[in-house]
Motif scaffolding. Structure first.
Motif, short mmCIF file in Angstrom:
data_model
loop_
_atom_site.label_atom_id
_atom_site.label_comp_id
_atom_site.label_asym_id
_atom_site.label_seq_id
_atom_site.Cartn_x
_atom_site.Cartn_y
_atom_site.Cartn_z
N LEU A 57 0.82 -1.21 0.00
CA LEU A 57 0.00 0.00 0.00
C LEU A 57 0.84 1.25 0.00
N SER A 58 2.03 1.17 0.58
CA SER A 58 2.87 2.35 0.70
C SER A 58 3.44 2.80 -0.63
N LEU A 59 3.27 1.99 -1.68
CA LEU A 59 3.79 2.36 -2.98
C LEU A 59 2.95 3.41 -3.68
N VAL A 60 1.74 3.63 -3.19
CA VAL A 60 0.87 4.58 -3.84
C VAL A 60 0.88 5.89 -3.09
N THR A 61 0.46 6.96 -3.77
CA THR A 61 0.35 8.27 -3.12
C THR A 61 -0.83 8.26 -2.20
N LEU A 62 -0.60 8.73 -0.98
CA LEU A 62 -1.63 8.64 0.05
C LEU A 62 -2.33 9.97 0.24
N SER A 63 -3.58 9.92 0.62
CA SER A 63 -4.33 11.11 1.04
C SER A 63 -5.12 10.74 2.26
N SER A 64 -5.74 11.72 2.91
CA SER A 64 -6.45 11.45 4.16
C SER A 64 -7.67 10.60 3.95
N SER A 65 -8.05 10.33 2.72
CA SER A 65 -9.21 9.49 2.47
C SER A 65 -8.86 8.24 1.68
N ALA A 66 -7.56 7.90 1.60
CA ALA A 66 -7.13 6.82 0.74
C ALA A 66 -7.64 5.47 1.21
N PHE A 67 -7.64 5.22 2.51
CA PHE A 67 -8.05 3.93 3.02
C PHE A 67 -8.96 4.12 4.22
N ALA A 68 -9.85 3.15 4.41
CA ALA A 68 -10.71 3.19 5.60
C ALA A 68 -9.85 2.91 6.83
N LEU A 69 -10.07 3.68 7.88
CA LEU A 69 -9.32 3.51 9.11
C LEU A 69 -10.12 2.71 10.11
N THR A 70 -9.42 1.88 10.87
CA THR A 70 -10.07 1.21 11.98
C THR A 70 -10.31 2.23 13.09
N THR A 71 -11.04 1.84 14.10
CA THR A 71 -11.30 2.74 15.22
C THR A 71 -10.00 3.20 15.87
N SER A 72 -9.09 2.27 16.09
CA SER A 72 -7.81 2.60 16.70
C SER A 72 -6.99 3.52 15.81
N GLU A 73 -6.96 3.24 14.51
CA GLU A 73 -6.22 4.09 13.59
C GLU A 73 -6.81 5.49 13.51
#
Length: 272
Positions: free
Chosen positions: A11-27
């Motif tokens: 996953l780290s190979l792609v450009t990230l944004s604050s909405s790129a992936f769903a976060l778990t509660t802890s994350e």
């Protein structure tokens, strides 16, 4: 080191944004703490990342940007927070932060910061991945992030949410408190017992100390409700810290708590 590492490195190979992936509660909790800009919150987020093995690059990039902006000229009061941040970036096992940590080691940063950056650098794999570039995250623009999921809860609801959502830092503090004062209610005790039941045989190293404290806390129940659970852990847990801190003889004639009675996922979803 962690079973999710290959996926996260990919996953780290792609450009990230604050909405790129769903976060778990802890994350999400860690992300919001980092986005707050408050040093105490940032330090707690770094500690939580270490404790919970939170390795989502969407969260870690925010932590990396904080480090990148502050490591070189950090005042004394920031050093401990930055040191924790460096530790967290290393313990993720994600080589995305190798260049940043290398730059810190080779810089004129405070020796405490360089020490923790060096330790983290040593444990990162040499896998070739896209490196985090300082300035990718605009910290000022994300400080409008909504409050952490569950942050409005108080009293027993907050306690139940922290346990059910697997917040290791909070769970450990609760268990330490209960060891001294006793468990405040059967509902809290049963929820804590269910968390313990799910992990005392399969927990990872970062959970060992918390699980040991939970066992000590559960043992304070005056009715011995958790007798069979504790005694099984003392006999059969592969975790030495758990076997050591779980007493092998507890008074109590039942009824005993039965593992599986509490649905932790349901509690976390209901209260978030």
């Amino acid at each position: 080191m962690f079973s999710l590492k290959p996926l996260l490195i990919g996953l780290s190979l792609v450009t990230l944004s604050s909405s790129a992936f769903a976060l778990t509660t802890s994350e999400q909790r860690d992300y919001d703490r980092l986005a707050s800009g408050d040093l105490t919150e940032i330090k707690q987020a770094a500690q939580s990342i270490v404790a919970n093995n939170n390795a989502n690059p969407e969260v870690l990039d925010v932590l990396a940007e904080f480090v990148a902006q502050n490591y070189l000229n950090a005042p004394e009061y920031q050093l401990d927070t930055i040191a924790w941040a460096c530790r967290a970036l290393g313990e993720t096992g994600n080589p995305r932060y190798r260049d940043l940590l290398s730059a810190i080691v080779e810089s004129d940063a405070h020796k405490k910061v360089r020490k923790y950056a060096k330790k983290s650098l040593r444990i990162l794999p040499s896998t070739q991945v896209t490196q985090y570039v300082a300035g990718t995250i605009d910290l000022a623009s994300i400080r409008t992030t909504p409050k952490t999921v569950g942050s409005s809860l108080t009293g027993e609801d907050k306690t139940l949410f922290d346990i059910a959502s697997g917040n290791l830092i909070e769970i450990k503090m609760l268990a330490q408190k209960y060891t001294a004062t006793g468990i405040p209610s059967q509902k809290v005790g049963d929820t804590l017992a269910e968390y313990f039941a799910q992990y005392y045989k399969t927990g990872q190293q970062h959970q060992y100390d918390t699980l040991a404290w939970i066992c000590k806390g559960l043992a304070t129940d005056k009715n011995g409700r958790y007798k069979t659970l504790i005694e099984d852990a003392e006999e059969n847990s592969p975790i030495r810290a758990v076997r050591k801190h779980c007493p092998d003889d507890i008074d109590g004639k039942g009824p005993y708590y039965q593992a599986g009675t509490i649905d932790l996922t349901s509690i976390a979803s209901k209260l978030q």
